[in-house]
Design a protein around this motif. Structure first.
Motif, PDB file in Angstrom:
ATOM      1  N   CYS A   1       0.850  -1.194   0.000  1.00  0.00           N
ATOM      2  CA  CYS A   1       0.000   0.000   0.000  1.00  0.00           C
ATOM      3  C   CYS A   1       0.888   1.248   0.000  1.00  0.00           C
ATOM      4  O   CYS A   1       1.744   1.396   0.862  1.00  0.00           O
ATOM      5  CB  CYS A   1      -0.919   0.025   1.215  1.00  0.00           C
ATOM      6  SG  CYS A   1      -1.977   1.493   1.251  1.00  0.00           S
ATOM      7  N   ILE A   2       0.661   2.103  -0.997  1.00  0.00           N
ATOM      8  CA  ILE A   2       1.372   3.374  -1.085  1.00  0.00           C
ATOM      9  C   ILE A   2       0.328   4.458  -0.861  1.00  0.00           C
ATOM     10  O   ILE A   2      -0.538   4.676  -1.692  1.00  0.00           O
ATOM     11  CB  ILE A   2       2.025   3.576  -2.473  1.00  0.00           C
ATOM     12  CG1 ILE A   2       2.731   2.322  -2.964  1.00  0.00           C
ATOM     13  CG2 ILE A   2       2.937   4.791  -2.458  1.00  0.00           C
ATOM     14  CD1 ILE A   2       3.830   1.827  -2.097  1.00  0.00           C
ATOM     15  N   ASN A   3       0.389   5.140   0.284  1.00  0.00           N
ATOM     16  CA  ASN A   3      -0.619   6.131   0.641  1.00  0.00           C
ATOM     17  C   ASN A   3       0.008   7.521   0.660  1.00  0.00           C
ATOM     18  O   ASN A   3       0.679   7.888   1.613  1.00  0.00           O
ATOM     19  CB  ASN A   3      -1.225   5.809   2.004  1.00  0.00           C
ATOM     20  CG  ASN A   3      -2.282   6.804   2.403  1.00  0.00           C
ATOM     21  OD1 ASN A   3      -2.813   7.531   1.572  1.00  0.00           O
ATOM     22  ND2 ASN A   3      -2.584   6.848   3.678  1.00  0.00           N
ATOM     23  N   ALA A   4      -0.213   8.301  -0.388  1.00  0.00           N
ATOM     24  CA  ALA A   4       0.294   9.673  -0.467  1.00  0.00           C
ATOM     25  C   ALA A   4       1.807   9.739  -0.257  1.00  0.00           C
ATOM     26  O   ALA A   4       2.318  10.677   0.323  1.00  0.00           O
ATOM     27  CB  ALA A   4      -0.426  10.592   0.517  1.00  0.00           C
ATOM     28  N   GLY A   5       2.504   8.709  -0.736  1.00  0.00           N
ATOM     29  CA  GLY A   5       3.959   8.684  -0.658  1.00  0.00           C
ATOM     30  C   GLY A   5       4.571   9.061  -1.993  1.00  0.00           C
ATOM     31  O   GLY A   5       3.871   9.193  -3.001  1.00  0.00           O
TER      32      GLY A   5
ATOM     33  N   ARG B   1       3.486   5.364   4.229  1.00  0.00           N
ATOM     34  CA  ARG B   1       2.455   6.233   4.792  1.00  0.00           C
ATOM     35  C   ARG B   1       2.531   7.621   4.184  1.00  0.00           C
ATOM     36  O   ARG B   1       3.414   7.916   3.383  1.00  0.00           O
ATOM     37  CB  ARG B   1       2.639   6.306   6.315  1.00  0.00           C
ATOM     38  CG  ARG B   1       2.572   4.963   7.056  1.00  0.00           C
ATOM     39  CD  ARG B   1       1.162   4.403   7.166  1.00  0.00           C
ATOM     40  NE  ARG B   1       0.261   5.263   7.865  1.00  0.00           N
ATOM     41  CZ  ARG B   1      -0.035   5.190   9.149  1.00  0.00           C
ATOM     42  NH1 ARG B   1       0.480   4.250   9.895  1.00  0.00           N
ATOM     43  NH2 ARG B   1      -0.870   6.044   9.693  1.00  0.00           N
ATOM     44  N   ALA B   2       1.628   8.505   4.582  1.00  0.00           N
ATOM     45  CA  ALA B   2       1.517   9.838   4.002  1.00  0.00           C
ATOM     46  C   ALA B   2       2.825  10.615   4.062  1.00  0.00           C
ATOM     47  O   ALA B   2       3.486  10.655   5.092  1.00  0.00           O
ATOM     48  CB  ALA B   2       0.420  10.624   4.716  1.00  0.00           C
ATOM     49  N   TRP B   3       3.180  11.199   2.954  1.00  0.00           N
ATOM     50  CA  TRP B   3       4.339  12.061   2.797  1.00  0.00           C
ATOM     51  C   TRP B   3       5.673  11.370   3.042  1.00  0.00           C
ATOM     52  O   TRP B   3       6.674  12.012   3.307  1.00  0.00           O
ATOM     53  CB  TRP B   3       4.203  13.328   3.657  1.00  0.00           C
ATOM     54  CG  TRP B   3       2.969  14.079   3.303  1.00  0.00           C
ATOM     55  CD1 TRP B   3       1.779  14.040   3.971  1.00  0.00           C
ATOM     56  CD2 TRP B   3       2.771  14.912   2.178  1.00  0.00           C
ATOM     57  NE1 TRP B   3       0.845  14.814   3.325  1.00  0.00           N
ATOM     58  CE2 TRP B   3       1.436  15.358   2.207  1.00  0.00           C
ATOM     59  CE3 TRP B   3       3.576  15.318   1.120  1.00  0.00           C
ATOM     60  CZ2 TRP B   3       0.911  16.206   1.247  1.00  0.00           C
ATOM     61  CZ3 TRP B   3       3.043  16.155   0.174  1.00  0.00           C
ATOM     62  CH2 TRP B   3       1.728  16.593   0.241  1.00  0.00           C
TER      63      TRP B   3
ATOM     64  N   GLU C   1       4.952   8.314   8.382  1.00  0.00           N
ATOM     65  CA  GLU C   1       4.708   9.654   7.889  1.00  0.00           C
ATOM     66  C   GLU C   1       5.980  10.500   7.891  1.00  0.00           C
ATOM     67  O   GLU C   1       6.758  10.462   8.836  1.00  0.00           O
ATOM     68  CB  GLU C   1       3.647  10.367   8.741  1.00  0.00           C
ATOM     69  CG  GLU C   1       2.254   9.809   8.587  1.00  0.00           C
ATOM     70  CD  GLU C   1       1.952   8.611   9.473  1.00  0.00           C
ATOM     71  OE1 GLU C   1       2.895   8.058  10.086  1.00  0.00           O
ATOM     72  OE2 GLU C   1       0.790   8.209   9.544  1.00  0.00           O
ATOM     73  N   HIS C   2       6.196  11.247   6.816  1.00  0.00           N
ATOM     74  CA  HIS C   2       7.290  12.205   6.672  1.00  0.00           C
ATOM     75  C   HIS C   2       8.669  11.553   6.785  1.00  0.00           C
ATOM     76  O   HIS C   2       9.636  12.218   7.176  1.00  0.00           O
ATOM     77  CB  HIS C   2       7.161  13.342   7.687  1.00  0.00           C
ATOM     78  CG  HIS C   2       5.874  14.077   7.562  1.00  0.00           C
ATOM     79  ND1 HIS C   2       5.680  15.057   6.623  1.00  0.00           N
ATOM     80  CD2 HIS C   2       4.699  13.959   8.226  1.00  0.00           C
ATOM     81  CE1 HIS C   2       4.444  15.514   6.728  1.00  0.00           C
ATOM     82  NE2 HIS C   2       3.827  14.872   7.682  1.00  0.00           N
ATOM     83  N   THR C   3       8.794  10.280   6.447  1.00  0.00           N
ATOM     84  CA  THR C   3      10.079   9.586   6.471  1.00  0.00           C
ATOM     85  C   THR C   3      10.687   9.622   5.078  1.00  0.00           C
ATOM     86  O   THR C   3       9.997   9.428   4.094  1.00  0.00           O
ATOM     87  CB  THR C   3       9.900   8.115   6.900  1.00  0.00           C
ATOM     88  OG1 THR C   3       9.284   8.072   8.174  1.00  0.00           O
ATOM     89  CG2 THR C   3      11.224   7.392   6.947  1.00  0.00           C
TER      90      THR C   3
END
Length: 148
Positions: A88-92, A118-120, A137-139
């Motif tokens: 799953c690629i979510n907003a990445g 995850r996101a971003w 997130e943000h990684t």
């Protein structure tokens, strides 16, 4: 169609901006994607988006969820990306290129079965997410990083 006419299948390697026709063809392709950008938001998270990226050369397994909440850019070089079953690629961001000192370098990216972005989060050129790995997130996984 524009992708295959202007670029063909991308190959990993280094393309100097001042010597390679690839960089000029890349810019022409980006200009041709204006129409596509208006349609893709309606396909987020659907099988149609998976089909779209498969048509652009991405290797995608079964039961993959791509960008259910969107992303911009989604995948800049889909033909250099392999995504395993159930990922799953979510907003990445999946970025297969680096641009350093006048050289545009392309490298493959592998996302293993059951992996999640995850996101971003951002996976850079030459990186890999192992089976079941998570980018929170943000990684940002730097070029060449292997995340287990």
């Amino acid at each position: 169609l524009a992708k295959w006419l202007l670029l063909g299948r991308r190959r990993a390697g280094v393309y100097p901006w001042d010597k390679s026709s690839y960089c000029m063809r890349w810019n022409m392709y980006l200009a041709s994607t204006v129409f596509r950008r208006g349609l893709l938001p309606y396909l987020h998270g659907s099988a149609y988006l998976v089909w779209h990226f498969k048509a652009l050369g991405c290797s995608i397994g079964k039961d993959v969820c791509l960008f259910p909440t969107g992303s911009d850019p989604m995948m800049t070089e889909p033909d250099l990306v392999t995504i395993g079953d159930g990922a799953c690629i979510n907003a990445g961001f999946i970025i297969c290129h680096t641009n350093t000192k006048g050289n545009f370098a392309l490298s493959k990216i592998t996302i293993g079965p059951g992996a999640t972005m995850r996101a971003w989060s951002r996976l850079m050129a030459g990186g890999a997410l192992a089976e079941g790995a998570r980018l929170l997130e943000h990684t940002c996984a730097l070029p060449g990083d292997n995340i287990e």
